[in-house]
Design a protein around this motif. Sequence first.
Motif, PDB file in Angstrom:
ATOM      1  N   VAL A 129      30.534 -11.122  55.624  1.00 66.88           N
ATOM      2  CA  VAL A 129      28.862 -10.801  55.930  1.00 66.88           C
ATOM      3  C   VAL A 129      28.337 -10.576  54.602  1.00 66.88           C
ATOM      4  O   VAL A 129      28.675  -9.527  53.911  1.00 66.88           O
ATOM      5  CB  VAL A 129      28.457  -9.769  57.067  1.00 66.88           C
ATOM      6  N   GLN A 130      27.329 -11.421  54.175  1.00 64.81           N
ATOM      7  CA  GLN A 130      26.263 -11.161  53.061  1.00 64.81           C
ATOM      8  C   GLN A 130      25.877  -9.507  52.986  1.00 64.81           C
ATOM      9  O   GLN A 130      25.397  -9.255  54.264  1.00 64.81           O
ATOM     10  CB  GLN A 130      25.288 -11.895  52.664  1.00 64.81           C
ATOM     11  N   ALA A 131      25.996  -8.929  51.987  1.00 65.12           N
ATOM     12  CA  ALA A 131      25.309  -7.679  52.007  1.00 65.12           C
ATOM     13  C   ALA A 131      24.203  -7.337  52.634  1.00 65.12           C
ATOM     14  O   ALA A 131      23.872  -6.617  53.266  1.00 65.12           O
ATOM     15  CB  ALA A 131      25.190  -6.967  50.572  1.00 65.12           C
ATOM     16  N   LYS A 132      22.985  -8.360  52.304  1.00 66.62           N
ATOM     17  CA  LYS A 132      21.803  -8.193  52.738  1.00 66.62           C
ATOM     18  C   LYS A 132      21.691  -8.331  54.358  1.00 66.62           C
ATOM     19  O   LYS A 132      20.906  -7.476  54.979  1.00 66.62           O
ATOM     20  CB  LYS A 132      20.806  -9.395  52.170  1.00 66.62           C
ATOM     21  N   LYS A 133      22.364  -9.201  54.952  1.00 69.30           N
ATOM     22  CA  LYS A 133      22.385  -9.378  56.245  1.00 69.30           C
ATOM     23  C   LYS A 133      23.108  -8.166  56.956  1.00 69.30           C
ATOM     24  O   LYS A 133      22.983  -7.634  57.707  1.00 69.30           O
ATOM     25  CB  LYS A 133      23.227 -10.706  56.637  1.00 69.30           C
ATOM     26  N   GLY A 134      24.218  -7.773  56.407  1.00 64.12           N
ATOM     27  CA  GLY A 134      25.153  -6.680  56.744  1.00 64.12           C
ATOM     28  C   GLY A 134      24.287  -5.401  56.878  1.00 64.12           C
ATOM     29  O   GLY A 134      24.442  -4.703  57.888  1.00 64.12           O
ATOM     30  N   ARG A 135      23.700  -4.997  55.922  1.00 59.55           N
ATOM     31  CA  ARG A 135      22.978  -3.816  55.598  1.00 59.55           C
ATOM     32  C   ARG A 135      21.569  -3.895  56.581  1.00 59.55           C
ATOM     33  O   ARG A 135      21.214  -3.041  57.160  1.00 59.55           O
ATOM     34  CB  ARG A 135      22.360  -3.633  54.286  1.00 59.55           C
ATOM     35  N   GLY A 136      21.188  -5.014  56.836  1.00 56.82           N
ATOM     36  CA  GLY A 136      20.154  -5.418  57.679  1.00 56.82           C
ATOM     37  C   GLY A 136      20.493  -5.115  58.971  1.00 56.82           C
ATOM     38  O   GLY A 136      19.797  -4.359  59.767  1.00 56.82           O
ATOM     39  N   LYS A 137      21.721  -5.567  59.456  1.00 49.87           N
ATOM     40  CA  LYS A 137      22.359  -5.122  60.709  1.00 49.87           C
ATOM     41  C   LYS A 137      22.410  -3.467  60.940  1.00 49.87           C
ATOM     42  O   LYS A 137      22.088  -2.997  61.908  1.00 49.87           O
ATOM     43  CB  LYS A 137      23.437  -5.827  61.301  1.00 49.87           C
ATOM     44  N   ILE A 138      23.137  -2.964  59.945  1.00 46.68           N
ATOM     45  CA  ILE A 138      23.236  -1.547  59.962  1.00 46.68           C
ATOM     46  C   ILE A 138      21.883  -0.690  60.189  1.00 46.68           C
ATOM     47  O   ILE A 138      21.782   0.125  60.918  1.00 46.68           O
ATOM     48  CB  ILE A 138      24.025  -1.138  58.998  1.00 46.68           C
ATOM     49  N   LEU A 139      20.920  -1.190  59.259  1.00 45.03           N
ATOM     50  CA  LEU A 139      19.520  -0.725  59.301  1.00 45.03           C
ATOM     51  C   LEU A 139      18.956  -0.753  60.800  1.00 45.03           C
ATOM     52  O   LEU A 139      18.388  -0.014  61.279  1.00 45.03           O
ATOM     53  CB  LEU A 139      18.759  -1.377  58.392  1.00 45.03           C
ATOM     54  N   SER A 140      19.071  -1.889  61.168  1.00 38.02           N
ATOM     55  CA  SER A 140      18.502  -2.362  62.550  1.00 38.02           C
ATOM     56  C   SER A 140      19.015  -1.500  63.767  1.00 38.02           C
ATOM     57  O   SER A 140      18.456  -0.780  64.485  1.00 38.02           O
ATOM     58  CB  SER A 140      18.631  -3.872  63.013  1.00 38.02           C
ATOM     59  N   GLU A 141      20.337  -1.065  63.804  1.00 46.27           N
ATOM     60  CA  GLU A 141      21.048  -0.388  64.442  1.00 46.27           C
ATOM     61  C   GLU A 141      20.659   1.155  64.262  1.00 46.27           C
ATOM     62  O   GLU A 141      20.313   1.697  65.520  1.00 46.27           O
ATOM     63  CB  GLU A 141      22.546  -0.449  64.432  1.00 46.27           C
ATOM     64  N   LEU A 142      20.556   1.593  63.242  1.00 46.08           N
ATOM     65  CA  LEU A 142      20.153   2.937  62.930  1.00 46.08           C
ATOM     66  C   LEU A 142      18.684   2.994  63.289  1.00 46.08           C
ATOM     67  O   LEU A 142      17.970   4.144  63.968  1.00 46.08           O
ATOM     68  CB  LEU A 142      20.192   3.151  61.444  1.00 46.08           C
ATOM     69  N   LYS A 143      17.678   2.095  63.020  1.00 39.98           N
ATOM     70  CA  LYS A 143      16.295   2.083  63.259  1.00 39.98           C
ATOM     71  C   LYS A 143      16.290   2.315  65.155  1.00 39.98           C
ATOM     72  O   LYS A 143      15.438   3.176  65.400  1.00 39.98           O
ATOM     73  CB  LYS A 143      15.550   0.926  62.884  1.00 39.98           C
ATOM     74  N   GLN A 144      16.956   1.410  65.841  1.00 42.72           N
ATOM     75  CA  GLN A 144      17.164   1.510  67.186  1.00 42.72           C
ATOM     76  C   GLN A 144      17.316   3.037  67.325  1.00 42.72           C
ATOM     77  O   GLN A 144      16.921   3.330  68.270  1.00 42.72           O
ATOM     78  CB  GLN A 144      17.920   0.513  67.740  1.00 42.72           C
ATOM     79  N   ARG A 145      18.737   3.422  66.977  1.00 36.92           N
ATOM     80  CA  ARG A 145      19.170   4.659  67.612  1.00 36.92           C
ATOM     81  C   ARG A 145      18.519   5.804  67.263  1.00 36.92           C
ATOM     82  O   ARG A 145      18.161   6.793  68.198  1.00 36.92           O
ATOM     83  CB  ARG A 145      20.696   4.572  66.808  1.00 36.92           C
ATOM     84  N   LEU A 146      17.764   5.929  66.123  1.00 37.11           N
ATOM     85  CA  LEU A 146      17.240   7.322  65.766  1.00 37.11           C
ATOM     86  C   LEU A 146      15.533   7.052  65.902  1.00 37.11           C
ATOM     87  O   LEU A 146      15.061   8.176  66.007  1.00 37.11           O
ATOM     88  CB  LEU A 146      17.609   7.395  64.159  1.00 37.11           C
TER      89      LEU A 146
END
Length: 130
Positions: free
Chosen positions: A74-91
């Motif tokens: 996964v490209q870094a931008k897409k992967g980090r976007g997914k991680i950030l989206s999960e963090l944003k949702q969770r926290l």
Amino acid sequence: MKSLPPLSPAEQALMDLVWQRQPVSVAALLDLVNADRDEPITRNTLQTQLTRLEAKGWLLRDEGERIRLYRAAVQAKKGRGKILSELKQRLFSGSGLSLVRCLVEEGGLSDQEIKDLKALIANHKKGGKP
């Protein structure tokens, strides 16, 4: 992007290293991971983590004649976007504003980063791309 399973903090740290150095060997990753650790992890522990990341679909393995190399699936931008989206949702219950507010109010952004953020917002309002 296909649905990828979430990453543990250790897996996320490994992905950051892979995105920075890919393709990267197990030996090079082991050196990078242990560079700042008081208690180094073993090669077997690292290999287990890499195997899990590969099984989750985050990593690809290239078998060379004498060396095994890993690269991101996964490209870094897409992967980090997914991680950030999960963090944003969770926290932050999915609120981007709450996430940014937390960064600003808790001192997570430098003055230069705040200036850059303002410029990014102004550019976005004008229809510009990041």
